[in-house]
Design a protein around this motif. Structure first.
Motif, PDB file in Angstrom:
ATOM      1  N   VAL A  21      67.172  42.124 -14.465  1.00 45.99           N
ATOM      2  CA  VAL A  21      66.345  43.052 -15.219  1.00 45.99           C
ATOM      3  C   VAL A  21      67.034  43.285 -16.561  1.00 45.99           C
ATOM      4  CG1 VAL A  21      65.359  45.364 -15.301  1.00 45.99           C
ATOM      5  CG2 VAL A  21      65.522  44.149 -13.101  1.00 45.99           C
ATOM      6  N   THR A  22      66.316  43.047 -17.644  1.00 44.37           N
ATOM      7  CA  THR A  22      66.907  43.075 -18.980  1.00 44.37           C
ATOM      8  C   THR A  22      66.236  44.139 -19.832  1.00 44.37           C
ATOM      9  OG1 THR A  22      67.319  40.696 -18.830  1.00 44.37           O
ATOM     10  CG2 THR A  22      67.425  41.680 -21.021  1.00 44.37           C
ATOM     11  N   GLU A  23      67.030  44.835 -20.631  1.00 48.43           N
ATOM     12  CA  GLU A  23      66.479  45.782 -21.610  1.00 48.43           C
ATOM     13  C   GLU A  23      66.379  45.072 -22.954  1.00 48.43           C
ATOM     14  OE1 GLU A  23      67.055  50.447 -22.661  1.00 48.43           O
ATOM     15  OE2 GLU A  23      68.862  49.228 -22.749  1.00 48.43           O
ATOM     16  N   GLU A  24      65.187  45.025 -23.528  1.00 50.17           N
ATOM     17  CA  GLU A  24      64.977  44.300 -24.782  1.00 50.17           C
ATOM     18  C   GLU A  24      63.685  44.762 -25.444  1.00 50.17           C
ATOM     19  OE1 GLU A  24      63.922  40.126 -24.258  1.00 50.17           O
ATOM     20  OE2 GLU A  24      63.615  40.522 -22.118  1.00 50.17           O
ATOM     21  N   THR A  25      63.434  44.211 -26.631  1.00 52.65           N
ATOM     22  CA  THR A  25      62.176  44.440 -27.327  1.00 52.65           C
ATOM     23  C   THR A  25      61.224  43.312 -26.965  1.00 52.65           C
ATOM     24  OG1 THR A  25      63.212  45.609 -29.170  1.00 52.65           O
ATOM     25  CG2 THR A  25      61.062  44.617 -29.586  1.00 52.65           C
ATOM     26  N   LEU A  26      60.041  43.671 -26.501  1.00 53.90           N
ATOM     27  CA  LEU A  26      59.041  42.685 -26.075  1.00 53.90           C
ATOM     28  C   LEU A  26      57.889  42.711 -27.078  1.00 53.90           C
ATOM     29  CD1 LEU A  26      58.698  40.761 -23.648  1.00 53.90           C
ATOM     30  CD2 LEU A  26      57.332  42.536 -22.553  1.00 53.90           C
ATOM     31  N   THR A  27      57.531  41.524 -27.569  1.00 47.29           N
ATOM     32  CA  THR A  27      56.506  41.435 -28.603  1.00 47.29           C
ATOM     33  C   THR A  27      55.430  40.438 -28.200  1.00 47.29           C
ATOM     34  OG1 THR A  27      58.208  41.861 -30.283  1.00 47.29           O
ATOM     35  CG2 THR A  27      56.081  41.060 -31.063  1.00 47.29           C
ATOM     36  N   ASP A  28      54.195  40.862 -28.342  1.00 49.95           N
ATOM     37  CA  ASP A  28      53.050  39.995 -28.080  1.00 49.95           C
ATOM     38  C   ASP A  28      52.534  39.473 -29.422  1.00 49.95           C
ATOM     39  OD1 ASP A  28      50.846  38.708 -27.001  1.00 49.95           O
ATOM     40  OD2 ASP A  28      49.623  40.519 -27.007  1.00 49.95           O
ATOM     41  N   TYR A  29      52.598  38.154 -29.611  1.00 45.64           N
ATOM     42  CA  TYR A  29      52.240  37.550 -30.890  1.00 45.64           C
ATOM     43  C   TYR A  29      50.877  36.858 -30.829  1.00 45.64           C
ATOM     44  CZ  TYR A  29      57.080  38.030 -32.515  1.00 45.64           C
ATOM     45  OH  TYR A  29      58.292  38.520 -32.896  1.00 45.64           O
ATOM     46  N   VAL A  30      50.172  36.907 -31.965  1.00 42.82           N
ATOM     47  CA  VAL A  30      49.059  36.005 -32.232  1.00 42.82           C
ATOM     48  C   VAL A  30      49.628  34.871 -33.083  1.00 42.82           C
ATOM     49  CG1 VAL A  30      46.848  35.714 -33.392  1.00 42.82           C
ATOM     50  CG2 VAL A  30      47.338  37.827 -32.181  1.00 42.82           C
ATOM     51  N   SER A  31      49.492  33.641 -32.637  1.00 42.39           N
ATOM     52  CA  SER A  31      50.039  32.497 -33.366  1.00 42.39           C
ATOM     53  C   SER A  31      48.913  31.565 -33.796  1.00 42.39           C
ATOM     54  CB  SER A  31      51.037  31.733 -32.496  1.00 42.39           C
ATOM     55  OG  SER A  31      52.133  32.540 -32.144  1.00 42.39           O
ATOM     56  N   ASP A  63      39.123  31.337 -36.201  1.00 35.54           N
ATOM     57  CA  ASP A  63      37.825  31.715 -35.663  1.00 35.54           C
ATOM     58  C   ASP A  63      37.597  33.192 -35.967  1.00 35.54           C
ATOM     59  OD1 ASP A  63      37.421  29.184 -34.651  1.00 35.54           O
ATOM     60  OD2 ASP A  63      38.224  29.678 -32.666  1.00 35.54           O
ATOM     61  N   ALA A  64      36.362  33.531 -36.252  1.00 36.97           N
ATOM     62  CA  ALA A  64      36.057  34.917 -36.625  1.00 36.97           C
ATOM     63  C   ALA A  64      36.511  35.902 -35.557  1.00 36.97           C
ATOM     64  CB  ALA A  64      34.559  35.065 -36.893  1.00 36.97           C
ATOM     65  N   GLY A  65      36.397  35.515 -34.284  1.00 38.20           N
ATOM     66  CA  GLY A  65      36.790  36.409 -33.206  1.00 38.20           C
ATOM     67  C   GLY A  65      38.280  36.624 -33.087  1.00 38.20           C
ATOM     68  N   ASP A  66      39.077  35.743 -33.723  1.00 43.96           N
ATOM     69  CA  ASP A  66      40.538  35.851 -33.643  1.00 43.96           C
ATOM     70  C   ASP A  66      41.150  36.471 -34.892  1.00 43.96           C
ATOM     71  OD1 ASP A  66      40.465  34.587 -31.185  1.00 43.96           O
ATOM     72  OD2 ASP A  66      40.671  32.579 -32.057  1.00 43.96           O
ATOM     73  N   ALA A  67      40.326  36.858 -35.861  1.00 48.94           N
ATOM     74  CA  ALA A  67      40.850  37.283 -37.161  1.00 48.94           C
ATOM     75  C   ALA A  67      40.659  38.765 -37.433  1.00 48.94           C
ATOM     76  CB  ALA A  67      40.184  36.471 -38.276  1.00 48.94           C
ATOM     77  N   GLY A  68      40.310  39.546 -36.400  1.00 49.33           N
ATOM     78  CA  GLY A  68      40.077  40.967 -36.621  1.00 49.33           C
ATOM     79  C   GLY A  68      41.296  41.718 -37.107  1.00 49.33           C
ATOM     80  N   ARG A 126      52.789  33.747 -37.270  1.00 49.40           N
ATOM     81  CA  ARG A 126      52.718  34.652 -36.123  1.00 49.40           C
ATOM     82  C   ARG A 126      52.539  36.094 -36.596  1.00 49.40           C
ATOM     83  NH1 ARG A 126      57.299  34.111 -31.798  1.00 49.40           N
ATOM     84  NH2 ARG A 126      58.594  34.725 -33.567  1.00 49.40           N
ATOM     85  N   TYR A 127      51.645  36.788 -35.916  1.00 51.15           N
ATOM     86  CA  TYR A 127      51.403  38.203 -36.171  1.00 51.15           C
ATOM     87  C   TYR A 127      51.758  38.983 -34.913  1.00 51.15           C
ATOM     88  CZ  TYR A 127      48.689  42.543 -36.173  1.00 51.15           C
ATOM     89  OH  TYR A 127      48.312  43.844 -36.051  1.00 51.15           O
ATOM     90  N   ALA A 128      52.599  40.016 -35.072  1.00 48.38           N
ATOM     91  CA  ALA A 128      53.011  40.838 -33.933  1.00 48.38           C
ATOM     92  C   ALA A 128      51.883  41.810 -33.592  1.00 48.38           C
ATOM     93  CB  ALA A 128      54.296  41.589 -34.261  1.00 48.38           C
ATOM     94  N   ARG A 129      51.075  41.426 -32.596  1.00 50.32           N
ATOM     95  CA  ARG A 129      49.917  42.234 -32.224  1.00 50.32           C
ATOM     96  C   ARG A 129      50.330  43.526 -31.523  1.00 50.32           C
ATOM     97  NH1 ARG A 129      45.553  38.869 -29.175  1.00 50.32           N
ATOM     98  NH2 ARG A 129      47.395  38.367 -27.920  1.00 50.32           N
TER      99      ARG A 129
END
Length: 359
Positions: A59-69, A224-229, A292-295
């Protein structure tokens, strides 16, 4: 080892969740369980009779980031045609890829130069003494920047302006008339980079003679338009070149994608990204990059690989905490899933705990 003392507990089957994150998030149940496990302070469970292959992870303590690439291309942005008004024959053009700055020659027609000045108002008339207007002020501002002073930069073409124009004309090899002919000046937004020639040497003018871009490298992509909001001017992104070097970028322009060759209707959203550290793009005149965008981001949270999660018979998820050769089940709540890991919380969790994960 005699495990008969385990009784019914040794015969219980586990229901374990395997999960994988690829283009999206997927979770699959590998085996169904029939009985519940104890949680928290439950007695450690001894190994099952059947052999199971597993890895030990922490089990690790860290920063978790969800990216759009998404994939982008390095370039210099959109091209603009450059028109020459002088009548005659095109006798010289700067090489493709070259940069032309204030006061430098953009083309020659009948061996007479047309020069780049900076400004927004196009050169639409000859300028001589007593002329007034915004174009006069642009001419004076450029002459002063080039070192031809002795006048006040305003919207009036004075006798001092005439004297400065004559000095400039002599240095260009022109007859020093003191009148700025419309075909001698081409106003641009700043330094320009020659993208390609639109006319050959020997072609007739007036004509569009070359196409130019800005001099700053940019990254462009079509989504795609749906991915660019998420995309809006000022949004911070990361740009990664092949090989792994990453630099900061910022969305500058969001708009409709340009029509494809042949006039087909445009599909999607065009995103233009600026990169402040131009050296980070050295050698990449044209080519692919990843943007990459950090969503979503969660700082200083406990994480485990997604594959370590258990789906519990009574609902929810758990982790199989290793305690020597034995193990016990600890209930957890899940948070953000990203990059093959999952955020987990629970009263019995702490950084550095060892948990089992199927191989």
């Amino acid at each position: 080892m005699d495990r008969s003392a385990d009784g019914a507990g040794a015969r219980r089957r586990r229901k374990r969740l395997r999960a994988a994150i690829g283009a999206g998030l997927g979770v699959a149940v590998l085996a169904a369980g029939a009985a519940a496990f104890g949680f928290g302070g439950a007695e450690p469970e001894r190994p099952e009779a059947e052999s199971r292959a597993f890895a030990l992870v922490q089990v690790t303590e860290e920063t978790l980031t969800d990216y759009v690439s998404f994939d982008g291309q390095v370039g210099y942005g959109p091209t603009t045609p450059l028109a020459v008004k002088a009548a005659g024959t095109v006798t010289w053009l700067p090489a493709a890829g070259s940069v032309v700055k204030r006061g430098q020659v953009l083309t020659r027609v009948d061996e007479t130069p047309a020069v780049l000045f900076y400004g927004a108002t196009p050169m639409y008339r000859p300028l001589t003494e007593q002329a007034k207007g915004a174009d006069v002020k642009q001419i004076e501002a450029n002459l002063q920047k080039l070192g031809y002073g002795g006048f006040t930069v305003d919207d009036t073409f004075s006798a001092s302006t005439t004297a400065a124009v004559k000095r400039w004309q002599r240095d260009l090899g022109l007859t020093p008339t003191g009148t700025v002919e419309a075909e001698r000046i081409i106003f641009g937004p700043g330094p320009i980079r020659v993208e390609r020639h639109l006319a050959r040497i020997g072609a007739a003018s007036p004509a569009d003679v070359l196409a130019y871009t800005g001099t700053t490298k940019l990254v462009t992509a079509t989504l795609d338009a749906g991915d660019a909001g998420w995309a809006a001017p000022g949004t911070a992104v990361a740009v990664t070149r092949p090989g792994g070097a990453t630099t900061a970028g910022r969305v500058e322009v969001v708009g409709q994608a340009e029509p494809s060759e042949g006039g087909a209707a445009a599909q999607g959203v065009s995103v233009t990204v600026s990169v402040a550290d131009q050296k980070a793009l050295t050698g990449a005149e044209r080519g692919p990059v990843e943007v990459r965008y950090a969503r979503q981001e969660r700082k200083d949270v406990l994480t485990v690989p997604v594959g370590a999660l258990l789906a519990l018979a009574e609902g929810g998820y758990g982790l199989e905490v290793a305690e020597g050769e034995a193990a016990r089940i600890v209930a957890v709540k899940t948070g953000l899933f990203a990059d093959g890991k999952v955020e987990v919380t629970g009263p019995d969790l702490r950084p550095g705990m060892t948990v089992r994960m199927p191989k």
